[in-house]
Design an enzyme around this catalytic site. Structure first.
Site, mmCIF file in Angstrom:
data_model
loop_
_atom_site.group_PDB
_atom_site.id
_atom_site.type_symbol
_atom_site.label_atom_id
_atom_site.label_comp_id
_atom_site.label_asym_id
_atom_site.label_seq_id
_atom_site.Cartn_x
_atom_site.Cartn_y
_atom_site.Cartn_z
ATOM 1 N NE ARG A 174 -3.666 -2.164 2.684
ATOM 2 C CZ ARG A 174 -3.444 -3.316 3.303
ATOM 3 N NH1 ARG A 174 -2.263 -3.526 3.881
ATOM 4 N NH2 ARG A 174 -4.365 -4.245 3.364
ATOM 5 C CE LYS A 196 -6.740 -0.490 4.291
ATOM 6 N NZ LYS A 196 -8.026 -0.796 3.642
ATOM 7 C CG HIS A 265 -4.992 1.190 -4.216
ATOM 8 N ND1 HIS A 265 -4.507 0.635 -3.049
ATOM 9 C CD2 HIS A 265 -6.152 0.527 -4.483
ATOM 10 C CE1 HIS A 265 -5.341 -0.306 -2.626
ATOM 11 N NE2 HIS A 265 -6.344 -0.390 -3.472
ATOM 12 N NE ARG A 268 -3.136 -3.275 -1.627
ATOM 13 C CZ ARG A 268 -2.746 -4.177 -0.731
ATOM 14 N NH1 ARG A 268 -1.466 -4.464 -0.602
ATOM 15 N NH2 ARG A 268 -3.633 -4.808 0.022
ATOM 16 C CG HIS A 292 -6.215 -8.626 1.265
ATOM 17 N ND1 HIS A 292 -6.292 -9.032 -0.045
ATOM 18 C CD2 HIS A 292 -6.081 -7.283 1.225
ATOM 19 C CE1 HIS A 292 -6.222 -7.980 -0.833
ATOM 20 N NE2 HIS A 292 -6.087 -6.909 -0.082
ATOM 21 C CE1 TYR A 301 -5.484 -5.504 -5.167
ATOM 22 C CE2 TYR A 301 -6.883 -6.690 -3.632
ATOM 23 C CZ TYR A 301 -6.198 -5.548 -3.990
ATOM 24 O OH TYR A 301 -6.243 -4.450 -3.169
#
Length: 345
Positions: A174, A196, A265, A268, A292, A301
């Site tokens: 990210r 995150k 992004h 990514r 994730h 993705y």
């Protein structure tokens, strides 16, 4: 955040927001999203239940600081459905925005039920997420990715900028993760990232990344202001997300790839897609690489290219079966007749 950060909220909501920030470790952006969404919900509840939908009032101006716990805990699913209808019809919120609001409500009332004991039963336990449509992420093709790397402008920060693009395209990190990298996060062929929710993960560096880092570190000037930051600006400060966006856009422009909606992004997305399509990376491994929490998030993705679809069709065990021509059917009928005559003899 200071104690005045959520001064426009009732105490119960303030407690929840500080809990999400300090105990659950949610990022400032996530906590602020909870703040905005739940503040609007409680304003709506006060507007409907206490002010009786006074047409002379604007919901956005309602003061909810004195809203009692009893009112907050009296909310039912019917109230929430009416609120979601309001966000759709009056505020034109799309499905994704409404889903975010539902997520905030579920977290808030779960907190009230399990942490405060103001409620014995969670009124949101049966609240479903609005059906949302997942858009396929945009990404660069393999050829476009190569063009971006080859055509990157060779200015005074060429090694730094090339290293940034290389890490994006090979590691799938990210933007915030890249900006937060410290020199000591690099260990041999691995890199520690802070994702995150302050979750740490380790990604492994291939030869392209190691080479790009080696060339950059050779010319990197130590910064007194940010001695630990890997990527620094010309002023010696840790590089900002905005500056990285500018670097990416500059590279895209030189490669005639600007104006197509690409961004850090999207790089990514590109890394994940190229790993899946060309590297044969398993989706579960891809989940760990991208950081994730849920496998379902990773699935967006995993684009399946037209060539993959074509190849899958060609591998069917029935792929070579063809319809018989009229002549073939006639010959087959003739052969069957001859066989029958021979059997009758």
């Amino acid at each position: 955040m200071s104690n005045q950060a959520f001064a426009d909220c009732p105490q119960l909501l303030r407690d929840f927001l500080f809990y999400m920030q300090t105990i659950r470790g949610r990022s400032p952006k996530t906590v602020e999203a909870y703040h905005v969404d739940l503040r609007l919900f409680l304003r709506y509840i006060m507007f409907v239940k206490i002010l009786h939908s006074d047409p002379g009032l604007s919901i956005d101006e309602i003061d909810i600081t004195g809203l009692s716990n009893n009112v907050i805990c009296s909310v039912t699913l019917s109230d929430v459905y009416a609120y979601l209808n309001y966000t759709l019809s009056e505020r034109k919120n799309n499905a994704n925005t409404r889903a975010r609001k539902v997520s905030a409500l579920r977290s808030f009332y779960k907190y009230i039920t399990t942490k405060t004991q103001f409620l014995e039963e969670n009124p949101m336990k049966d609240l479903e997420m609005p059906s949302t449509r997942r858009a396929m992420p945009r990404y660069l093709t393999l050829e476009e990715s190569l063009e971006l790397l080859v055509n990157l402008p060779e200015g005074k920060n060429y090694e730094r900028d090339y290293c940034i693009i290389t890490l994006f395209l090979n590691c799938g990190m990210r933007l915030s993760e890249l900006c937060g990298i410290d020199v000591q996060d690099i260990r041999d062929n691995s890199l520690r990232l802070l994702g995150k929710g302050n979750k740490e993960r380790v990604v492994y560096l291939n030869d392209a990344c190691l080479n790009a880092l080696k060339q950059y570190i050779k010319v990197r000037k130590p910064s007194k202001k940010e001695p630990n930051a890997l990527f620094v600006s010309g002023q010696g400060r840790r590089i900002t997300p905005r500056r990285v966006e500018q670097i990416v856009q500059s590279g895209l422009a030189v490669s005639d790839l600007d104006g197509k909606g690409y961004s850090p992004h999207k790089l990514r997305h590109t890394a994940a897609t190229l790993m899946y399509q060309h590297g044969g990376v398993d989706i579960r491994a891809l989940k760990e690489i991208l950081g994730h929490s849920n496998l379902s998030t990773t699935e967006i993705y995993t684009h399946v290219s037209d060539k993959q679809i074509e190849r899958a069709a060609s591998l069917s065990p029935l792929a070579n079966v063809k319809i018989k021509t009229e002549r073939q059917r006639a010959l087959q009928a003739l052969e069957q007749n001859k066989k029958k005559e021979h059997e009758d003899e």
